[in-house]
Motif scaffolding. Structure first.
Motif, PDB file in Angstrom:
ATOM      1  N   LEU A   1       0.828  -1.205   0.000  1.00 58.24           N
ATOM      2  CA  LEU A   1       0.000   0.000   0.000  1.00 58.24           C
ATOM      3  C   LEU A   1       0.864   1.258   0.000  1.00 58.24           C
ATOM      4  O   LEU A   1       0.602   2.203  -0.755  1.00 58.24           O
TER       5      LEU A   1
ATOM      6  N   ALA B   1      -4.997   8.830  -7.575  1.00 56.67           N
ATOM      7  CA  ALA B   1      -5.981   7.857  -7.084  1.00 56.67           C
ATOM      8  C   ALA B   1      -6.139   6.702  -8.070  1.00 56.67           C
ATOM      9  O   ALA B   1      -6.249   5.532  -7.670  1.00 56.67           O
ATOM     10  N   VAL B   2      -6.149   7.014  -9.366  1.00 58.14           N
ATOM     11  CA  VAL B   2      -6.282   5.978 -10.389  1.00 58.14           C
ATOM     12  C   VAL B   2      -5.082   5.027 -10.348  1.00 58.14           C
ATOM     13  O   VAL B   2      -5.235   3.796 -10.376  1.00 58.14           O
TER      14      VAL B   2
ATOM     15  N   PHE C   1      -2.949   4.505  -7.859  1.00 57.40           N
ATOM     16  CA  PHE C   1      -2.945   3.761  -6.602  1.00 57.40           C
ATOM     17  C   PHE C   1      -3.938   2.602  -6.648  1.00 57.40           C
ATOM     18  O   PHE C   1      -3.605   1.467  -6.295  1.00 57.40           O
ATOM     19  N   THR C   2      -5.142   2.888  -7.118  1.00 58.11           N
ATOM     20  CA  THR C   2      -6.172   1.850  -7.193  1.00 58.11           C
ATOM     21  C   THR C   2      -5.782   0.749  -8.170  1.00 58.11           C
ATOM     22  O   THR C   2      -5.956  -0.447  -7.884  1.00 58.11           O
ATOM     23  N   PHE C   3      -5.250   1.135  -9.316  1.00 56.39           N
ATOM     24  CA  PHE C   3      -4.809   0.169 -10.327  1.00 56.39           C
ATOM     25  C   PHE C   3      -3.751  -0.760  -9.751  1.00 56.39           C
ATOM     26  O   PHE C   3      -3.834  -1.985  -9.873  1.00 56.39           O
ATOM     27  N   ARG C   4      -2.759  -0.182  -9.096  1.00 50.48           N
ATOM     28  CA  ARG C   4      -1.666  -0.983  -8.539  1.00 50.48           C
ATOM     29  C   ARG C   4      -2.174  -1.945  -7.450  1.00 50.48           C
ATOM     30  O   ARG C   4      -1.804  -3.121  -7.429  1.00 50.48           O
ATOM     31  N   VAL C   5      -3.031  -1.463  -6.564  1.00 51.34           N
ATOM     32  CA  VAL C   5      -3.533  -2.301  -5.475  1.00 51.34           C
ATOM     33  C   VAL C   5      -4.428  -3.417  -6.007  1.00 51.34           C
ATOM     34  O   VAL C   5      -4.326  -4.572  -5.586  1.00 51.34           O
ATOM     35  N   LEU C   6      -5.293  -3.083  -6.968  1.00 50.24           N
ATOM     36  CA  LEU C   6      -6.152  -4.108  -7.554  1.00 50.24           C
ATOM     37  C   LEU C   6      -5.326  -5.164  -8.293  1.00 50.24           C
ATOM     38  O   LEU C   6      -5.624  -6.364  -8.215  1.00 50.24           O
TER      39      LEU C   6
ATOM     40  N   ARG D   1      -3.884  -7.392  -5.564  1.00 48.04           N
ATOM     41  CA  ARG D   1      -4.869  -8.224  -4.874  1.00 48.04           C
ATOM     42  C   ARG D   1      -5.446  -9.297  -5.785  1.00 48.04           C
ATOM     43  O   ARG D   1      -5.737 -10.413  -5.337  1.00 48.04           O
TER      44      ARG D   1
END
Length: 218
Positions: free
Chosen positions: A97, A186-187, A189-194, A197
């Motif tokens: 994260l 935000a895009v 960060f979300t892309f990398r985390v998804l 996961r």
């Protein structure tokens, strides 16, 4: 309303340094490295990408060596991990994260600084990606880890590339500002985390090769 990187809040770059530095100290803690090594690893990942960026831009000594404020995030990150690691080690996603946060900010600030320095859009995108992944690469190699950049089971550079392209488009159209920049971060960060996961994977270097290294046609 656009803003030039020179007029952008310094805290934006420092925040990226902090996020990456925490990831470095967390890795040091997991590998049972002492606090001096933790500080060095935090500094390497937090400042490495920016140093590479500034050297490529040939804009004088890197900001990490001319602005004392850049030394604060690695020290703060090292101290926080030193005192709080026993409470956060149960959360295995913390390193990813914080790394994703640094990736999201650095792909943007690296691209903006390149554009503000007069580099063409393609070169600016490449420099933004280099800024984002450079520190993590140095961290993983120094800690004797397989770099996330070369991890076949993870997507690392692609989110940074998407963020750099988005930043360039927004800058060229004159609508890059604090709000749109936050949206880009935000895009990414979300892309990398998804991607982490859900175990998204990029195609291998050779068509027809499966993940075990065998030709699927045989």
């Amino acid at each position: 309303m656009t803003f030039a990187f020179d007029n952008a809040p310094v805290w934006l770059d420092l925040l990226g340094v902090f996020f990456f530095a925490v990831s470095g100290s967390l890795l040091a803690a997991r590998k049972h490295i002492d606090i001096v090594g933790s500080l060095l690893l935090a500094s390497l990942v937090g400042l490495g990408g920016g140093v590479i960026r500034d050297i490529i831009l040939n804009s004088g000594p890197p900001a990490a060596f001319t602005t004392p404020a850049y030394l604060v995030p690695p020290v703060l990150a090292t101290a926080l991990v030193y005192f709080l690691f026993p409470y956060v080690q149960r959360y295995t996603s913390m390193l990813t994260l914080f790394d994703a946060g640094g990736l999201a900010l650095f792909c943007m600030t690296g691209t903006v600084k390149a554009l503000a320095a007069g580099m063409n859009p393609v070169a600016s995108v490449l420099l933004g990606v280099t800024t984002a992944v450079g520190g993590g690469l140095l961290r993983d190699v120094t800690a004797n880890e397989v770099p996330e950049l070369f991890n076949a089971k993870s997507i690392y550079a692609v989110p940074a590339f998407v963020g750099a392209v988005m930043t360039t488009v927004l800058w060229m159209t004159g609508v890059f500002n604090v709000l749109t920049g936050a949206a880009v971060a935000a895009v990414v960060f979300t892309f990398r985390v998804l991607a982490w996961r859900r175990s998204w994977q990029a195609p291998l270097a050779v068509h027809g090769l499966n993940r075990r290294g065998k030709d699927s046609s045989l």
